[in-house]
Scaffold this active site. Sequence first.
Site, PDB file in Angstrom:
ATOM      1  N   SER A   1      14.081  39.638  59.618  1.00 40.85           N
ATOM      2  CA  SER A   1      15.434  39.071  59.610  1.00 40.85           C
ATOM      3  C   SER A   1      15.907  38.904  61.045  1.00 40.85           C
ATOM      4  O   SER A   1      15.468  39.631  61.946  1.00 40.85           O
ATOM      5  CB  SER A   1      16.409  40.007  58.880  1.00 40.85           C
ATOM      6  OG  SER A   1      17.751  39.602  59.108  1.00 40.85           O
TER       7      SER A   1
ATOM      8  N   TYR B   1      19.890  48.675  57.939  1.00 39.97           N
ATOM      9  CA  TYR B   1      19.115  47.466  57.589  1.00 39.97           C
ATOM     10  C   TYR B   1      18.530  46.818  58.847  1.00 39.97           C
ATOM     11  O   TYR B   1      17.350  46.453  58.881  1.00 39.97           O
ATOM     12  CB  TYR B   1      20.016  46.477  56.830  1.00 39.97           C
ATOM     13  CG  TYR B   1      19.330  45.159  56.525  1.00 39.97           C
ATOM     14  CD1 TYR B   1      18.163  45.116  55.767  1.00 39.97           C
ATOM     15  CD2 TYR B   1      19.847  43.947  57.006  1.00 39.97           C
ATOM     16  CE1 TYR B   1      17.520  43.908  55.490  1.00 39.97           C
ATOM     17  CE2 TYR B   1      19.221  42.735  56.732  1.00 39.97           C
ATOM     18  CZ  TYR B   1      18.058  42.721  55.980  1.00 39.97           C
ATOM     19  OH  TYR B   1      17.422  41.533  55.715  1.00 39.97           O
TER      20      TYR B   1
END
Length: 250
Positions: A142, A155
């Site tokens: 990501s 995350y």
Amino acid sequence: MSKLTGKVAVVTGASKGIGASIAEHLAAEGASVVVNYASSKSGADAVVKKITGKGGKAIAVQGDVSKSKDITKLFAETKQAYGKLDILVNNAGIYEFLPLESVTPEHFQKQFDLNVLGLLLTTQEAVKLMGADGGSILNISSIVGQMPVPGGAVYSATKAAVDAITVSLSKELGPKKIRVNSLNPGMVETEGFHSMGEFGREFRKVIEAQTPLGRIGQPEDIGKAAVFFASGDSGWATGQTLILAGGQRQ
Ligand code: NAP
């Protein structure tokens, strides 16, 4: 001949969202695809149906890729169905956003167990099935691994770990002709994104304002790029982390 004719691919977390699109794009280029899912059998079956309806090859295989025994089963079923493996897409992942004061060991463990440990253990099993011609491993990381967001410490840390793993394994597996790359999407409109509700909608406005191309991603934006990394078109690329985010840089 299509780009992936004769190749076998496993895509983890392919019952919906980015994984489903990657599975469909790989199959459209001729790969036989294992559509892995954890709980959404109907979603995975629908992806398989879409692929086979267009003349492609795919099977759905259940398996929680944060669990070693399920990972072993996933590759045993892959071997049984197709006999080998050329492409692994480590897509299965979860994202939870919490401010520092709400972070708990469970919040940490859940995300690291799947996004990092699960990805490593899945790769470990996949490599055993790859032959002398090597293969391609694509990690779906990501943008937040390199550009972390507030409220996303855990995350973001999982995806920074994925980026480190990509580079480390590219060096380790290069001699086996196995390439390892990451696609690092910005925000993409998926089922997981929609499950964030109002928080996701507000976040979307901020991201769109920061994005030169003025929109968030769609799963097919990632599916198309995955074909490049899976195929010989990227034969000289390994250890790369490609940010795919409409030009977003913050
Ligand atoms: P999503 O819509 O929530 O779909 C997640 C997929 O992963 C589903 O197929 C789900 O299967 C599967 N999955 C979840 N836990 C699993 C497990 N333990 N074992 C096997 N499969 C599991 O997610 P997404 O938005 O497409 O995201 C996919 C990947 O892209 C993730 O790694 C995420 O971090 C990354 N990413 C997403 C965005 C974004 O904005 N959407 C941006 C950058 C990166 P079931 O439905 O069967 O549970």
